[in-house]
Enzyme design. Structure first.
Site, PDB file in Angstrom:
ATOM      1  N   GLY A  11       1.011  -1.273  -0.248  1.00 42.11           N
ATOM      2  CA  GLY A  11      -0.064  -0.134   0.086  1.00 42.11           C
ATOM      3  C   GLY A  11       0.682   1.200  -0.052  1.00 42.11           C
ATOM      4  N   ASP A  52      -2.908 -13.204   3.568  1.00 40.26           N
ATOM      5  CA  ASP A  52      -4.254 -12.156   3.867  1.00 40.26           C
ATOM      6  C   ASP A  52      -4.469 -12.131   5.234  1.00 40.26           C
ATOM      7  OD1 ASP A  52      -7.069 -11.578   4.029  1.00 40.26           O
ATOM      8  OD2 ASP A  52      -7.599 -13.123   2.906  1.00 40.26           O
ATOM      9  N   TYR A 142     -15.025   3.540   8.306  1.00 43.61           N
ATOM     10  CA  TYR A 142     -13.640   3.471   8.478  1.00 43.61           C
ATOM     11  C   TYR A 142     -13.329   4.406   9.881  1.00 43.61           C
ATOM     12  CZ  TYR A 142      -8.898   5.186   7.531  1.00 43.61           C
ATOM     13  OH  TYR A 142      -7.288   5.281   7.393  1.00 43.61           O
TER      14      TYR A 142
END
Ligand code: SER
Length: 316
Positions: A11, A52, A142
């Protein structure tokens, strides 16, 4: 030499964090983990594992085998994407955290870094120079997941002595890897478009002030917090971190100083509501006091660096 594991290494934050940690601790000491099959090019020189974070058994097995001292858990869905997939966002953002907190509780990890966000604040929070301790009523999935996570981090520290450290990141601006799914992403996209076409359509209004930070400062803050002696880390929920607060209009004007033909239009979408619920600026005096935090980049330095380095061919 200690081993370090970065989960979510592909990311926006993870990529630059792994690169910096590898510079400091050695390439082979820092394991990059991400849900993608293939490692991103930037991280190819060192160890990589497909992971994951929702595959609890694999995460447990891997950490018990490798025994990394420090784990950075960065895998999450950001604000805009989380609004589209609320159940999955809650699951991803919370379950991964519990897996890592429990492994630390059982003594398999020494130190955890877990990122929180300005999204923990909400419309009832004081907007200007938002204090460390204040009203927190987030209205996004979020933000709710980050606030809940903060409470759990502090709980695991108080109850089980888990050494977990956290920062409420502002919007992060970088050129090495693209952000995805955030409300603050306009402040990265704009540079690619400015360089490519000299035009940008902002999904936030001209006057939407938000706290932002250049990535180099954010990475340095993260590493400084992780390196700080335990007793200096007095806040175990998450530290406020300021940086540069600006509006899309401020940013456009700063870009215009370097690219005079640059033009901006405003077409706010659903992300405007999210931005409206977040602070304009942040008071980070606790981070300054406790572990000596000091930012380096102002708006001008950030804009110059971004325009010099963004590669518009990365825009699809
Ligand atoms: N940059 C993030 C977002 O916009 C905030 O933490 O979702």
């Amino acid at each position: 030499m200690k081993k370090i594991l970065v989960i979510g290494a592909g990311g926006q934050i993870g990529t630059e964090l792994v690169l910096e940690l590898r510079k400091r601790h050695g390439v082979n000491q820092v394991i990059a983990a991400d849900v993608k099959e293939e490692c991103t090019d930037a991280l190819k020189d060192g160890p990589y594992v497909k992971m994951d974070v929702l595959d609890k058994e694999h995460v447990q097995e891997f950490i018990k085998k490798e025994q990394p001292e420090d784990v950075y858990l960065l895998a999450a869905l950001l604000s805009a994407t989380a609004e589209k997939h609320p159940e999955f966002a809650w699951k991803l953002n919370m379950e991964g955290l519990f897996t890592i907190l429990d492994l630390a509780k059982e003594g398999h990890i020494k130190k955890i870094f877990w990122p929180s966000s300005i999204a923990v604040f909400g419309p009832t929070t004081p907007r200007v120079q938002t204090p460390q301790y204040t009203i927190m009523e987030p209205t996004t999935v979020y933000g709710i997941s980050k606030l809940a996570g903060e409470r759990w981090c502090e709980y695991y520290f108080n109850k089980f002595g888990v050494d977990v450290r956290s920062i409420r990141y502002p919007g992060l601006i970088s050129y090495t890897s693209l952000p995805g799914g955030g409300t603050t992403d306009y402040a990265v996209d704009i540079f690619y478009h400015a360089k490519k076409s000299g035009e940008y359509t902002s999904f936030l209004t001209n006057d939407s002030a938000l706290p932002m930070m250049y990535m180099e400062d954010a990475i340095r803050a993260t590493i400084e917090l992780m390196d700080a002696p335990k007793e200096q880390v007095k806040i175990r929920s998450s530290y406020n971190l300021a940086g540069i607060s600006f509006t899309p209009e401020d940013l456009a004007l700063a870009i215009k100083e370097i690219i005079p033909i640059f033009k901006i239009k405003y077409e706010p979408d659903f992300r405007q509501d999210i931005a409206n619920s977040w602070p304009d600026s942040i008071d980070d005096s606790a981070a300054k006091q406790d572990w000596g935090w000091k930012e380096k980049y102002d708006l001008k330095a950030m804009v110059q660096t971004m325009l010099k380095n963004v590669d518009p061919s990365k825009l699809i």
